[in-house]
Design a protein around this motif. Structure first.
Motif: not given
Length: 352
Positions: A32-51
């Protein structure tokens, strides 16, 4: 205590079930984290990176947030069915894993009709969604449930026919046997016809694999086929009235089904635990050899999850009429032709 002892059998089976459930839950957290990070990468943003480091604990933080929130049940809802719906979806999302072989002998239940069992469990998954939408006592979740159920039923037809092509090649409905038939070099995988003797079937099986992948997206309500969330309504579909833990159960069930579809693509078309080359060197490794093969299988699951995540990130959403047209006017007749072609080759081909 003898190996035939019912108590020992019960303990080993329970232990195997717990191992599979824990493995699936931990995998879901990071996928699920990978799903969010991949989506963020395609949109050129960081995604979840704090917790946690690199955001690795984000899924666990979300889990505790859902569990600790108050469960809100609408006043007019059928409370018993409202709570039962996500529980049924969760259970049906996990029982399919009982017949998935992770390595030689590493399977909870080695059924001879494993494919039929999987099709039956996936068909029952519609009930949790229908119950959730109806019990909410609101027209929007009910409409979302009807859309989702119609979508799942439509693409189960194509999935069932496509799986028949694999059954014809393997001559078995046992998933472990299907994987064993694909052992050796990668050209023995079903996506390449199941061996050099069936090289003429490569285009047919590649098309079958592509249709299975697209049908898997529709079957699990994944983008670009996430039609329960209708844009005209701006609501989340059948689970719009759910919050807290019941909503979490729906999401866990959905992602469990997604990962199960990734496993099925790997087992049916890409050799399951077979790495694509002979594994005779593993014969003396015992448990470690099986662990290596299980990791190969897991790597294939991760690859197909990446492909499903990329489809979510880059493919625009279909309209509902386009979705149904694709399922009934394109996939259904095409899959029938593919089944007939593979059956004709098996009966009249040189290897018959």
């Amino acid at each position: 205590m003898g190996s035939t002892s019912p108590l020992l059998w019960f303990g080993l089976t329970t232990g195997g079930i717990l191992l599979v459930v824990i493995w699936v839950l931990l995998s879901l957290a990071f996928l699920l984290l990978a799903d969010r990070k991949i989506w963020a990468g395609v949109q050129m943003r960081k995604g979840p990176n704090v917790v946690g480091p690199f955001g690795l604990l984000q899924s666990f933080a979300d889990f505790f947030k859902f569990v600790l929130k108050e469960i809100v049940i609408p006043a007019g809802a059928d409370k018993i069915i409202f709570i039962l719906a996500p529980l049924i979806s969760l259970v049906l999302g996990f029982v399919g894993w009982a017949v998935v072989p992770f390595a030689p002998g590493w399977v909870v239940s080695n059924l001879n009709v494993g494919i039929l069992y999987l099709l039956a469990m996936s068909s029952l998954g519609v009930y949790g969604i229908i119950m959730g939408g109806w019990a909410s006592n609101s027209k929007y979740p009910f409409l979302g449930a009807l859309r989702s159920a119609a979508q799942m039923v439509s693409y189960e037809v194509s999935i069932g026919l496509i799986i028949i092509t694999v059954i014809l090649l393997a001559g078995s409905m046992n998933l472990s046997t299907i994987v064993e038939k694909q052992s050796g070099w990668f050209w023995n995988w079903n996506v390449f016809g199941g061996g050099l003797k069936n090289i003429v079937l490569v285009p047919i099986m590649v098309v079958s694999m592509g249709m299975f992948y697209i049908s898997a997206l529709a079957e699990t309500n994944r983008p670009p086929f996430d039609l329960p969330e209708a844009e005209s309504e701006l609501v989340a579909g059948y689970q719009v009235e759910y919050s807290s833990t019941p909503y979490l159960l729906f999401m866990v069930a959905e992602y469990s089904n997604i990962v199960l579809m990734c496993a099925m693509i790997s087992v049916l078309f890409f050799g399951g635990w077979n790495p694509g080359f002979p594994t005779d060197f593993l014969k003396g490794w015992g448990w470690w050899g099986n662990l290596f093969l299980a990791l190969v299988f897991y790597a294939k699951i991760c690859f197909w999850f990446f492909m499903i995540a990329m489809a979510k990130a880059i493919v625009p959403r279909y309209r509902y009429d386009q979705l149904m047209r694709l399922g009934w006017k394109v996939f259904l007749p095409t899959s029938l032709v593919l089944v007939a072609a593979v059956a004709a080759w098996r009966v009249f081909g040189p290897g018959a």
